[in-house]
Design a protein around this motif. Sequence first.
Motif, short mmCIF file in Angstrom:
data_model
loop_
_atom_site.label_atom_id
_atom_site.label_comp_id
_atom_site.label_asym_id
_atom_site.label_seq_id
_atom_site.Cartn_x
_atom_site.Cartn_y
_atom_site.Cartn_z
N LEU A 118 -124.69 75.46 -26.19
CA LEU A 118 -125.19 75.36 -24.83
C LEU A 118 -126.23 74.25 -24.79
O LEU A 118 -126.91 73.98 -25.78
CB LEU A 118 -125.81 76.69 -24.38
N ARG B 245 -129.15 80.45 -18.97
CA ARG B 245 -128.34 80.49 -17.75
C ARG B 245 -127.16 79.55 -17.94
O ARG B 245 -127.33 78.34 -18.07
CB ARG B 245 -129.15 80.10 -16.52
N THR B 246 -125.95 80.12 -17.96
CA THR B 246 -124.76 79.34 -18.23
C THR B 246 -123.61 79.89 -17.41
O THR B 246 -123.82 80.70 -16.48
CB THR B 246 -124.44 79.37 -19.74
N ASP C 261 -125.36 66.24 -19.32
CA ASP C 261 -125.74 67.34 -20.18
C ASP C 261 -126.96 66.98 -21.00
O ASP C 261 -127.31 65.81 -21.15
CB ASP C 261 -124.59 67.71 -21.11
N GLU D 176 -129.31 74.63 -20.09
CA GLU D 176 -128.94 76.03 -20.02
C GLU D 176 -129.86 76.96 -20.81
O GLU D 176 -129.82 78.17 -20.61
CB GLU D 176 -127.51 76.20 -20.53
#
Length: 670
Positions: free
Chosen positions: A34, A464-465, A5, A38
């Motif tokens: 997020l 975008r997740t 991440d 993302e």
Amino acid sequence: MTVTDTAPAFFTASTTMKAQVVPTADAIHRLEPLSMDEVTFTSGFWADHQAVNASGIIPHCLAWEEKVGWIENFERARTGTIAGHHAGLWFADSDVYKLIEAMAWEVARVGDTEQGRALEAEIQRLGTLIEAVQDEDGYLNTRYGKPGLEDRYTNFPMGHELYCTGHLIQAAIARLRSGRTADDVIVRTALRNADHVCATFGADGVEAVGGHPEVEVALVELYRATGQRRYLDQAQIFLDRRGHGLLGDFEWGLEYFQDDIPVREEAVARGHAVRALYLMAGAVDAAMERGDGELLDIVRAQYDRTLARRTYLTGGMGSRHEGEAFGDDYELPTDRCYCETCAGIGSIMVAWRLLLATGDVRYADIIERTLYNVVAASPAADGRSFFYANPLQVRVPGEEAMTGELSSRSGTSLRASWFEVSCCPTNIARTLASLAGTSVTRSVESEGRVPEIQVHHLTSMDVRTTVTTAPHGEEHDGAVAPLAFHLRTDYPNDGRIGLVIDEAPAFPVRLAVRIPSWASGAARLDGAVVESATGSGYAIIEGVLIAGEEHILELPMMPRVTYPHPRIDAVRGQIAIERGPLVLCAESVDLPEGVTTEDVELAPSAGPVLDADGRVTVEARVVAPPNDWPYEPESSSGSGNTFALPLVPYYSWGNRGPVTMRVWLPQATS
């Protein structure tokens, strides 16, 4: 151990990243961020600042750290020639680590590009050099513990050894969250250093704390990134030891070190501003992960009182130059305020953690205020000079800083290329590089709730997740599906924010876009006023969304008058002008020749005017000339014709040469 991440270590106060430890049942998390994977800034204010960070601030910091010898310290320590040749102050190592952290986030942001590959090579070069200096037991510092230098851990008040460890750890977390593993040179060096700290200062070890909090935040973040409980426990040990006088006496008092009152007994931020705020951030982190609601409430109350009584209109904190410290309640002088850039960043760190812990949108508002009016104000437009202090009034035009020379921290009222204490430039660099990771959050799902995404930074971005339905016995129980949307806006120059759905699941989703407090009751979503009665602080888009649908949020952007609390003596009888999230100010370059900002007052009942070009002006006049004695039996006022006084965003002041400047403007009563 692999972490894929890219949520920023610097800001993040959540354990929901892909390969992080799962929060315990007792952990306190209302929202989770997020990641930078993302969320991408695409254009506008913060995308522009990230571009300046990449082209200006980061390479500028690297060049200066090479020039002044802070990087060479590691080479000298490696070769045994550091004695008598250490460059910089006790904490010089930390600025190298902060620069590496900024580079790591920038590599994550730009990916496998020419710029990204160049920065990655630089990280590897520096990491190899740093690792070579590390002792067998994990200790690492270029100022202590080498032949001819002072022994390690002999100067806890000012030695900054644990502070440097904290920043090394945060550089490592940036690497972990951008896809690196424990084999990465920065990560493995930091892990060995962190393990050394736990072994040395654990429950049965040396009873000490560092003079500058920072390791506490870093250790909790390392727990989040690795799942190793010893790091969280060590952070709590340091927090519990604070406030018992372990650091001894000091000319500015133990409150300078945050060592006079235990964390749980403090009522408000006091002493050195950056130290106080970093300690708060660490305490919130530990409280969240340990499920310590009592500690969380205590620190939240401390911060809330600090906001209410010891914070400038810009979001800046620290009203005293002596000790770079907070003053008393409502002691907020404009010309002698300190408002260190790092203190503003420290405040953002606390507010971000409280936002995630409580879900209270007020903390997102203070983050926005401080980003636009402190963080954005420090660097010049090209990213190659900086303010260390951020006063709200400058009475005398400053002198241009000598190009290529070190400056004192606040010895000039103009930006300087580098400082003897240059903590702020690298702090700005890591903040801007990781900013997208603090822009959007999701609610921590609970049974029966529609999945919700919150947008906090109002800037152009692509998101975008994935979203997951909560178990509640219906068709889409536990379904995971992609969600993508984008924002397009010229905020803060314009209040129109367009949100377009690019991809959506077949089940209901709730999108919440933050409405700043100054727009409450006046914001419109798709033409309808957003009712403030909802109390959420968000414009809500909810339902089964369809790709291609568009929603328009409109915020009122007319300039507005702000009045100070009557207890703030320094600005009684004055007003400030704000527009959107921006605090405005007057600069003498916009005044008639020979007139400074000290020579003008606003006309009675004057209100700001916004022209068609977006320029804000206010009606002003020149004050009465001075007499032989500056006190009179009756109030004096200005004379002569009024003129339109232009106001500019505070963040942009000082980019047009030496000027006088002020935010708070006196207003005539007659």
